[in-house]
Design a protein around this motif. Structure first.
Motif, PDB file in Angstrom:
ATOM      1  N   VAL A   1       0.849  -1.193   0.000  1.00  0.00           N
ATOM      2  CA  VAL A   1       0.000   0.000   0.000  1.00  0.00           C
ATOM      3  C   VAL A   1       0.885   1.244   0.000  1.00  0.00           C
ATOM      4  O   VAL A   1       1.650   1.467   0.935  1.00  0.00           O
ATOM      5  N   TYR A   2       0.764   2.019  -1.080  1.00  0.00           N
ATOM      6  CA  TYR A   2       1.517   3.253  -1.229  1.00  0.00           C
ATOM      7  C   TYR A   2       0.795   4.395  -0.504  1.00  0.00           C
ATOM      8  O   TYR A   2      -0.436   4.466  -0.497  1.00  0.00           O
ATOM      9  N   GLY A   3       1.581   5.284   0.092  1.00  0.00           N
ATOM     10  CA  GLY A   3       0.994   6.483   0.704  1.00  0.00           C
ATOM     11  C   GLY A   3       1.972   7.628   0.635  1.00  0.00           C
ATOM     12  O   GLY A   3       3.189   7.426   0.709  1.00  0.00           O
ATOM     13  N   GLY A   4       1.466   8.847   0.470  1.00  0.00           N
ATOM     14  CA  GLY A   4       2.335  10.015   0.466  1.00  0.00           C
ATOM     15  C   GLY A   4       1.542  11.211   0.970  1.00  0.00           C
ATOM     16  O   GLY A   4       0.315  11.280   0.778  1.00  0.00           O
ATOM     17  N   ALA A   5       2.222  12.140   1.626  1.00  0.00           N
ATOM     18  CA  ALA A   5       1.527  13.315   2.161  1.00  0.00           C
ATOM     19  C   ALA A   5       2.484  14.499   2.228  1.00  0.00           C
ATOM     20  O   ALA A   5       3.582  14.389   2.756  1.00  0.00           O
ATOM     21  N   VAL A   6       2.058  15.615   1.648  1.00  0.00           N
ATOM     22  CA  VAL A   6       2.821  16.868   1.723  1.00  0.00           C
ATOM     23  C   VAL A   6       1.802  17.998   1.847  1.00  0.00           C
ATOM     24  O   VAL A   6       0.776  17.991   1.168  1.00  0.00           O
ATOM     25  N   GLY A   7       2.086  18.961   2.699  1.00  0.00           N
ATOM     26  CA  GLY A   7       1.178  20.095   2.858  1.00  0.00           C
ATOM     27  C   GLY A   7      -0.184  19.627   3.347  1.00  0.00           C
ATOM     28  O   GLY A   7      -0.300  18.928   4.357  1.00  0.00           O
ATOM     29  N   SER A   8      -1.215  19.985   2.580  1.00  0.00           N
ATOM     30  CA  SER A   8      -2.567  19.572   2.963  1.00  0.00           C
ATOM     31  C   SER A   8      -3.047  18.433   2.072  1.00  0.00           C
ATOM     32  O   SER A   8      -4.196  18.020   2.168  1.00  0.00           O
ATOM     33  N   GLN A   9      -2.150  17.954   1.182  1.00  0.00           N
ATOM     34  CA  GLN A   9      -2.580  16.944   0.214  1.00  0.00           C
ATOM     35  C   GLN A   9      -1.873  15.604   0.402  1.00  0.00           C
ATOM     36  O   GLN A   9      -0.675  15.550   0.700  1.00  0.00           O
ATOM     37  N   GLY A  10      -2.644  14.552   0.240  1.00  0.00           N
ATOM     38  CA  GLY A  10      -2.042  13.234   0.346  1.00  0.00           C
ATOM     39  C   GLY A  10      -2.670  12.295  -0.653  1.00  0.00           C
ATOM     40  O   GLY A  10      -3.747  12.554  -1.196  1.00  0.00           O
ATOM     41  N   MET A  11      -1.971  11.198  -0.952  1.00  0.00           N
ATOM     42  CA  MET A  11      -2.547  10.208  -1.850  1.00  0.00           C
ATOM     43  C   MET A  11      -2.172   8.794  -1.426  1.00  0.00           C
ATOM     44  O   MET A  11      -1.178   8.578  -0.733  1.00  0.00           O
ATOM     45  N   THR A  12      -2.999   7.866  -1.832  1.00  0.00           N
ATOM     46  CA  THR A  12      -2.736   6.461  -1.521  1.00  0.00           C
ATOM     47  C   THR A  12      -3.293   5.564  -2.610  1.00  0.00           C
ATOM     48  O   THR A  12      -4.248   5.928  -3.305  1.00  0.00           O
TER      49      THR A  12
ATOM     50  N   ILE B   1      -6.891  10.760  -3.854  1.00  0.00           N
ATOM     51  CA  ILE B   1      -6.152  12.002  -3.566  1.00  0.00           C
ATOM     52  C   ILE B   1      -7.038  12.895  -2.698  1.00  0.00           C
ATOM     53  O   ILE B   1      -8.144  13.271  -3.102  1.00  0.00           O
ATOM     54  N   VAL B   2      -6.559  13.197  -1.506  1.00  0.00           N
ATOM     55  CA  VAL B   2      -7.362  14.029  -0.591  1.00  0.00           C
ATOM     56  C   VAL B   2      -6.622  15.336  -0.311  1.00  0.00           C
ATOM     57  O   VAL B   2      -5.396  15.382  -0.299  1.00  0.00           O
ATOM     58  N   ASP B   3      -7.398  16.397  -0.101  1.00  0.00           N
ATOM     59  CA  ASP B   3      -6.814  17.669   0.304  1.00  0.00           C
ATOM     60  C   ASP B   3      -7.661  18.222   1.452  1.00  0.00           C
ATOM     61  O   ASP B   3      -8.832  18.558   1.270  1.00  0.00           O
ATOM     62  N   VAL B   4      -7.041  18.303   2.624  1.00  0.00           N
ATOM     63  CA  VAL B   4      -7.805  18.683   3.820  1.00  0.00           C
ATOM     64  C   VAL B   4      -8.006  20.192   3.922  1.00  0.00           C
ATOM     65  O   VAL B   4      -8.786  20.655   4.743  1.00  0.00           O
ATOM     66  N   TRP B   5      -7.304  20.952   3.090  1.00  0.00           N
ATOM     67  CA  TRP B   5      -7.431  22.417   3.115  1.00  0.00           C
ATOM     68  C   TRP B   5      -8.387  22.890   2.026  1.00  0.00           C
ATOM     69  O   TRP B   5      -9.184  23.794   2.228  1.00  0.00           O
ATOM     70  N   GLU B   6      -8.278  22.252   0.846  1.00  0.00           N
ATOM     71  CA  GLU B   6      -9.147  22.609  -0.280  1.00  0.00           C
ATOM     72  C   GLU B   6     -10.472  21.861  -0.221  1.00  0.00           C
ATOM     73  O   GLU B   6     -11.351  22.089  -1.047  1.00  0.00           O
ATOM     74  N   ASN B   7     -10.601  20.957   0.730  1.00  0.00           N
ATOM     75  CA  ASN B   7     -11.824  20.167   0.896  1.00  0.00           C
ATOM     76  C   ASN B   7     -12.174  19.358  -0.353  1.00  0.00           C
ATOM     77  O   ASN B   7     -13.317  19.360  -0.807  1.00  0.00           O
ATOM     78  N   THR B   8     -11.177  18.725  -0.912  1.00  0.00           N
ATOM     79  CA  THR B   8     -11.427  17.898  -2.091  1.00  0.00           C
ATOM     80  C   THR B   8     -11.022  16.456  -1.819  1.00  0.00           C
ATOM     81  O   THR B   8     -10.181  16.174  -0.965  1.00  0.00           O
ATOM     82  N   ASN B   9     -11.643  15.577  -2.535  1.00  0.00           N
ATOM     83  CA  ASN B   9     -11.442  14.148  -2.376  1.00  0.00           C
ATOM     84  C   ASN B   9     -11.639  13.534  -3.759  1.00  0.00           C
ATOM     85  O   ASN B   9     -12.760  13.436  -4.242  1.00  0.00           O
ATOM     86  N   ARG B  10     -10.532  13.208  -4.411  1.00  0.00           N
ATOM     87  CA  ARG B  10     -10.631  12.736  -5.793  1.00  0.00           C
ATOM     88  C   ARG B  10     -10.266  11.263  -5.896  1.00  0.00           C
ATOM     89  O   ARG B  10      -9.389  10.790  -5.177  1.00  0.00           O
ATOM     90  N   ARG B  11     -10.936  10.583  -6.814  1.00  0.00           N
ATOM     91  CA  ARG B  11     -10.607   9.182  -7.067  1.00  0.00           C
ATOM     92  C   ARG B  11     -10.269   9.039  -8.533  1.00  0.00           C
ATOM     93  O   ARG B  11     -11.076   9.369  -9.390  1.00  0.00           O
ATOM     94  N   VAL B  12      -9.063   8.569  -8.816  1.00  0.00           N
ATOM     95  CA  VAL B  12      -8.635   8.424 -10.206  1.00  0.00           C
ATOM     96  C   VAL B  12      -8.665   6.945 -10.557  1.00  0.00           C
ATOM     97  O   VAL B  12      -8.069   6.115  -9.858  1.00  0.00           O
ATOM     98  N   LYS B  13      -9.381   6.636 -11.637  1.00  0.00           N
ATOM     99  CA  LYS B  13      -9.465   5.231 -12.052  1.00  0.00           C
ATOM    100  C   LYS B  13      -8.144   4.818 -12.700  1.00  0.00           C
ATOM    101  O   LYS B  13      -7.776   5.349 -13.747  1.00  0.00           O
ATOM    102  N   VAL B  14      -7.458   3.904 -12.081  1.00  0.00           N
ATOM    103  CA  VAL B  14      -6.142   3.517 -12.608  1.00  0.00           C
ATOM    104  C   VAL B  14      -6.170   2.153 -13.314  1.00  0.00           C
ATOM    105  O   VAL B  14      -5.200   1.781 -13.972  1.00  0.00           O
TER     106      VAL B  14
END
Ligand SMILES: [Zn+2]
Length: 366
Positions: A165-176, A241-254
């Motif tokens: 399980v990959y995870g990364g977080a910088v600033g207010s944005q993170g992805m997994t 991909i989540v952003d806790v400051w911009e209030n976004t929550n995106r799902r990219v179909k891979v």
């Protein structure tokens, strides 16, 4: 006259005696997806956690409480004051005691749950050790802060058919993203290569908010619980991909990227370029910390008392059984060495690898 102890104390004691080891997991087992069978699978499972910083401490905390039976915690670093804002298993005493993160995490994890096995490994993950660290695991978790480690994990996971399980977080944005070799795209299907330096922010240049890492680490932990309890059908198969400051929550179909039309070097062609050493370095600039790590394998353990005795003429030295700290000034510039028993050193005060190598050769030797 009433008896002492009163009845309720006896009842409580009886209840404690009757408790089974599984009782502590009752709320988790009551969840239909888990059940007693899922819990037993968790207790019998093995995980390698690669990196125990921000994401890693969140993962370690959840997994040890959940009852994952064996957790190997690998980290190259030691606890610093600026870690405490987000790295949930550490405290000020760990900073004062110069504790390596893997060892400090293991102490806390054993206090939380003595019924599971925790194996701390203070080491830099590279191509020479990553297979040994991950081969016996049912699942590999990414708690690292650099792409080199992630591509190494991806190579090992695909080569040995293990989920990660990959995870990364910088600033207010993170992805997994969850990778199950043969069923989902691998990391290189989605991100072909390491981003160019400067293209992505780091925790030093862009900062990082604790909620970002807590959320991403928790998503990763949920994936771990699904995979280890035998609920593979429930995993997330998209890039989240989540952003806790911009209030976004995106799902990219891979899914359409699976194998990249037969051209993915890793999962389609099964060439493991990171593992084979076509990529990667031995000297690493540590992201934005004005520090360089010099990996120099001695083949044996450094003799700290002896090294300390030789360094005292040049600066301040202190050591414990895990690491040696050495502070010096050269031409008015302050440097701080943190040396590990395997010969690896983190040199603070420069971001130039050549300068760091020179300093290492001058003071640590070889
Ligand atoms: Zn691939």
């Amino acid at each position: 006259m009433s008896a002492w102890p009163p009845d309720f104390v006896i009842t409580l004691e009886t209840a404690m005696t009757d408790a089974t080891p599984l009782d502590r997991y009752s709320r988790q087992m009551r969840f239909p997806g888990m059940g007693k069978a899922g819990q037993e699978k968790l207790l019998a499972s093995r995980v390698t956690l690669c990196g125990c910083g921000a994401l890693g401490t969140v993962l370690a905390n959840v997994l040890v409480r959940a009852g994952v039976g064996f957790i190997r915690v690998v980290d190259r670093d030691f606890v610093e004051p600026s870690n405490l804002q987000r790295q949930v298993l550490f405290d000020e005493a760990d900073v004062a005691n110069n504790m390596p993160k893997a060892e400090a995490a293991a102490v806390k994890m054993r206090q939380i749950n003595s019924g599971v096995t925790v194996e701390p490994v203070v080491a830099d993950i590279d191509r020479t050790n990553v297979e040994d660290l991950c081969r016996d695991a049912d699942l590999i978790l990414d708690g690292s802060d650099n792409f080199e480690v992630r591509y190494l994990i991806n190579d090992v996971a695909v080569k040995h058919g293990k989920p990660w399980v990959y995870g990364g977080a910088v600033g207010s944005q993170g992805m997994t993203m969850t990778i199950v070799p043969g069923e989902t795209p691998c990391l290189r299907c989605v991100f072909e290569g390491v981003p160019n330096p400067g293209d992505v922010g780091t925790c030093e240049t862009a900062g990082v908010l604790a909620p970002t890492v807590n959320i991403v680490g928790s998503y990763q932990a949920a994936e771990a619980l699904k995979l280890l309890s035998g609920n593979k059908a429930a995993i997330n198969r998209e890039l989240l991909i989540v952003d806790v400051w911009e209030n976004t929550n995106r799902r990219v179909k891979v899914a359409p990227l699976m194998g990249r039309k037969g051209q993915c070097p890793c999962c389609a062609k099964r060439t493991f370029e990171w593992l084979d050493g076509a990529h990667g370095t031995q000297t690493t600039t540590l992201c934005g910390r004005n520090a360089v790590q010099v990996s120099h394998r001695t083949g044996g353990k450094l003799d700290f008392p002896q090294l300390a005795a030789t360094l005292r003429a040049s600066g301040a030295v202190s050591y414990n059984k895990f690491l040696l700290k050495f502070q010096l000034e050269e031409k008015g510039e302050p440097y701080e060495f943190t040396v590990f028993p395997d010969g690896r050193a983190i040199i603070k005060g420069t971001s130039e690898t050549d300068k760091a190598r020179t300093l290492y050769a001058k003071y640590v030797g070889h």
